[in-house]
Motif scaffolding. Structure first.
Motif, PDB file in Angstrom:
ATOM      1  N   TRP A   1       0.820  -1.212   0.000  1.00 55.47           N
ATOM      2  CA  TRP A   1       0.000   0.000   0.000  1.00 55.47           C
ATOM      3  C   TRP A   1       0.856   1.264   0.000  1.00 55.47           C
ATOM      4  CZ3 TRP A   1       0.480   3.633   3.829  1.00 55.47           C
ATOM      5  CH2 TRP A   1       1.135   3.236   4.994  1.00 55.47           C
ATOM      6  N   GLN A   2       2.088   1.189   0.507  1.00 57.23           N
ATOM      7  CA  GLN A   2       2.938   2.385   0.564  1.00 57.23           C
ATOM      8  C   GLN A   2       3.794   2.556  -0.681  1.00 57.23           C
ATOM      9  OE1 GLN A   2       3.392  -0.380   2.158  1.00 57.23           O
ATOM     10  NE2 GLN A   2       5.520  -0.852   2.648  1.00 57.23           N
TER      11      GLN A   2
ATOM     12  N   HIS B   1       5.474  12.856   9.140  1.00 60.55           N
ATOM     13  CA  HIS B   1       4.298  11.985   9.111  1.00 60.55           C
ATOM     14  C   HIS B   1       3.734  11.813  10.515  1.00 60.55           C
ATOM     15  CE1 HIS B   1       1.613   8.811   7.852  1.00 60.55           C
ATOM     16  NE2 HIS B   1       2.203   7.921   8.622  1.00 60.55           N
TER      17      HIS B   1
ATOM     18  N   GLU C   1      -1.140  12.922   8.027  1.00 62.85           N
ATOM     19  CA  GLU C   1      -0.498  11.804   7.337  1.00 62.85           C
ATOM     20  C   GLU C   1       0.124  12.307   6.041  1.00 62.85           C
ATOM     21  OE1 GLU C   1      -3.010   7.885   8.087  1.00 62.85           O
ATOM     22  OE2 GLU C   1      -4.291   9.523   7.416  1.00 62.85           O
TER      23      GLU C   1
ATOM     24  N   PHE D   1       2.229  10.988   2.463  1.00 62.55           N
ATOM     25  CA  PHE D   1       2.558   9.849   1.619  1.00 62.55           C
ATOM     26  C   PHE D   1       3.153  10.352   0.305  1.00 62.55           C
ATOM     27  CE2 PHE D   1      -1.317   8.986   4.003  1.00 62.55           C
ATOM     28  CZ  PHE D   1      -0.971   7.854   4.717  1.00 62.55           C
TER      29      PHE D   1
ATOM     30  N   SER E   1       5.122   3.650  -4.298  1.00 65.24           N
ATOM     31  CA  SER E   1       4.941   4.852  -5.108  1.00 65.24           C
ATOM     32  C   SER E   1       5.131   4.507  -6.580  1.00 65.24           C
ATOM     33  CB  SER E   1       5.943   5.929  -4.690  1.00 65.24           C
ATOM     34  OG  SER E   1       7.266   5.510  -4.968  1.00 65.24           O
TER      35      SER E   1
END
Length: 611
Positions: free
Chosen positions: A135-136, A291, A301, A303, A138
């Motif tokens: 999910w993190q 963060h 948050e 990202f 890029s």
């Protein structure tokens, strides 16, 4: 070739694109510049000898045989192939071919981000879908996974779910179909500890995710080679100066406030999201260190983001909703409801209360216990649990009271009262506000946001009326009708049964409404009959029901009941226990238990009885 350095010559791109560059990327090795360009000998040979066959079918032995190059006597592994390639190249450079090697293939050093317009043509033969991404991850991480293959500018689009969070999928667009085919061969290769699934996709799917039409977004993304950071959870009152101060001087934003893009609803209200541009990776890393630090009274948050994600988020909030990108709604079975469903009845009278902060395990019984003596003031079927988009409790509930005064007293006495280990906030509200929230809208300090069915771009739920025989509820007995049935009448006891007469509820008396809600704005369930939550109904109601004359029951056809979400260890005894109080036809049917991807049970009741 006009180059001072040497150029690699290979008999196919697989060694360079599918082995050398991916392995160097995994091991963090830096390859010399000479490994980022090469000449495919098969392509050059095909230009000289087009009748030799298609490029994909050419091999080194077949090319040597075609031009009558004698075999090489060398036996050492690899040396024989190199000598054959040298003889073949010299043969192409000499008469009668006098060929010049000009078809130079390159490997991109770095992925280039950029914006994509919805009007831009995208070839479906160049797009793939990657599934199972962390999910993190890029766009740079995805480009690193496909290292050695050339991704088009702005060709990575991370997919978001209904809540605006990444769902582990991405659409990737390559420069041509050859690179797309090589990407498909990386199916189930690993990114870290996860294997990634790679499938074909279409250009239309890519444009739905990455394409945009907003001039504001296009201007924001017009600055090339920028690192994009997404900020989530900003206070609604946050200004550009607040965000710049939060990031600090160690992570300067490109062009100051011009490098900020706040995401807003169509009516101009902020969503709490923003995108920030940084000119280099170092500034972005400094920003990511903040963060979950506090701005005002909220933690923020941060990202890594992409140009495609900017387009997708803005499309979600600003542009017309992309209905075609939503998952197809499940087949809806018409459900009979009251002609005026309690949770749809609008009104400005503040005779409802809202409970906020409920434990996620709270059931209607817990709410009734929480209300204590005020339970008697609840309207029939007046408890409504609010579910989120996954169908799970959201921590909110609405209760319809008999009057505004009783709702006010309830809010005053129960506000911040404890339920289990949490305190619950209790607010007075109107039926209109309750209806908005139950149908998918939001209610907060900024005001009401209408549900999707109230927006001009969507059609409201459709209704279809079906007439049925008329009947009248006797007095106070109407207060204790079940939620989906309206007209009680006494049931004729069976000949072999000595059980007391129960109230039977045939079909709706004054027309049944079948309401079709799509998955985009699901219908929340109403509370079960209030009768089941009290020891006994008031005496007047009990007397009214008992005074009804006995009437013969017409034969009623049986009906199949489908149960979803059963535990996998459910047995027939548990299902029969669940339907306790209903009459079955065991001589004709018996419950059937089917366990699979979804646990289901089918039962055949002979007729429905109100408990």
């Amino acid at each position: 070739m006009g180059r001072s350095s040497y150029t690699l010559c290979v008999t196919g791109p697989l060694l360079i694109r599918q082995a050398l560059h991916p392995e160097a990327s995994k091991k963090n090795l830096v390859l010399p510049d000479s490994f980022y360009s090469f000449v495919d000998l098969r392509v050059e040979f095909n230009r000289c000898c087009p009748n030799a066959g298609p490029v994909k079918e050419l091999t080194l032995p077949s090319m040597c045989d075609y031009v009558c190059i004698p075999p090489v006597a060398e036996q050492a592994a690899g040396v024989c192939e190199v000598k054959k390639m040298v003889l073949l190249i010299l043969h192409l450079l000499s008469d009668p071919y006098n060929h010049k090697f000009t078809s130079l293939e390159t490997v991109k050093h770095k992925f280039e981000s950029g914006a994509c317009s919805k009007t831009e043509p995208v070839d479906s033969e160049t797009v793939i879908r990657a599934r199972g991404l962390p999910w993190q991850s890029s766009d740079q991480d995805i480009a690193r996974f496909f290292k050695g293959l050339n991704i088009a500018k702005g060709g990575v689009a991370l997919c978001l779910n209904a809540q605006g969070r990444r769902n582990g999928e991405a659409l990737v667009r390559f420069v041509n179909s050859e690179h797309r085919d090589l990407a498909l061969e990386r199916h189930k290769h690993h990114m870290g500890s996860r294997y990634i699934e790679v499938y074909k996709a279409t250009g239309e799917e890519f444009l739905k995710i990455a394409g945009g039409t907003s001039n504001e977004v296009a201007q924001f993304l017009s600055k090339e080679n920028q690192v994009i950071i997404r900020m989530r959870g900003l206070p609604f009152t946050a200004t550009p100066e607040d965000v710049l101060g939060f990031l600090g001087p160690e992570s300067p934003v490109t062009d100051g406030s011009e490098g900020l893009l706040f995401v807003k609803y169509p009516d101009g209200r902020p969503t709490g999201d923003a995108f920030v541009l940084f000119s280099c990776e170092e500034y972005a890393l400094h920003a990511l260190k903040k963060h979950k630090q506090i701005l005002g009274k909220r933690y923020i948050e941060l990202f890594r983001s992409t140009a495609a994600e900017v387009q997708q988020v803005l499309n979600r909030y600003v542009s017309t909703p992309l209905i075609s990108t939503l998952p197809p709604p499940p087949a809806m079975v018409p459900v009979p409801v009251l002609a005026t469903p309690p949770f749809l009845a609008g009104g400005s009278t503040r005779d409802c209360i809202r409970l906020r902060g409920l434990p996620y395990t709270a059931a209607i019984e817990d709410i009734l216990e929480f209300m204590g003596e005020h339970t008697v003031d609840i309207k029939p079927h007046g408890v409504h649990m609010v579910l989120n988009q996954q169908g799970r409790p959201s921590g909110d509930a609405f209760i319809q009271m008999k009057s505004a005064d009783r709702a006010f007293m309830m809010a005053q006495k129960c506000h911040k009262k404890m339920m289990k280990d949490r305190y619950v906030e209790v607010f007075q509200c109107s039926a209109e506000e309750m209806s908005f929230v139950l149908m998918g809208g939001t209610l907060n300090r900024s005001g009401l946001s209408p549900p999707p069915c109230k927006l001009p771009c969507l059609s409201p739920p459709t209704y279809a009326a079906f007439p049925s025989p008329a009947a009248v509820l006797p007095g106070d007995a109407a207060l204790y009708q079940p939620p989906l049935l309206a007209t009680p009448r006494p049931a004729q006891p069976l000949a072999h049964s000595t059980a007391p007469t129960l109230a039977y509820y045939p079909p709706q008396a004054h027309g049944q409404l079948y309401m079709n809600y799509t998955a985009y704005y699901p219908s929340p369930p109403v509370s079960p009959s209030t009768v089941g939550y009290f020891a006994a109904p008031p005496g007047a109601v009990a007397a009214a029901v008992a005074a009804q004359p006995a009437a013969p029951i017409l034969p009623q056809p049986g009906a199949l009941v489908r149960m979803q979400g059963l535990p996998y260890n459910t047995g027939v005894k548990e299902i029969l226990s669940f339907f306790q109080g209903y009459q079955y036809a065991p001589e004709e049917y018996s419950p059937v238990l089917q366990l699979g991807d979804q646990a289901r049970a089918l039962a055949q009741p002979k007729e429905w009885l109100c408990l």
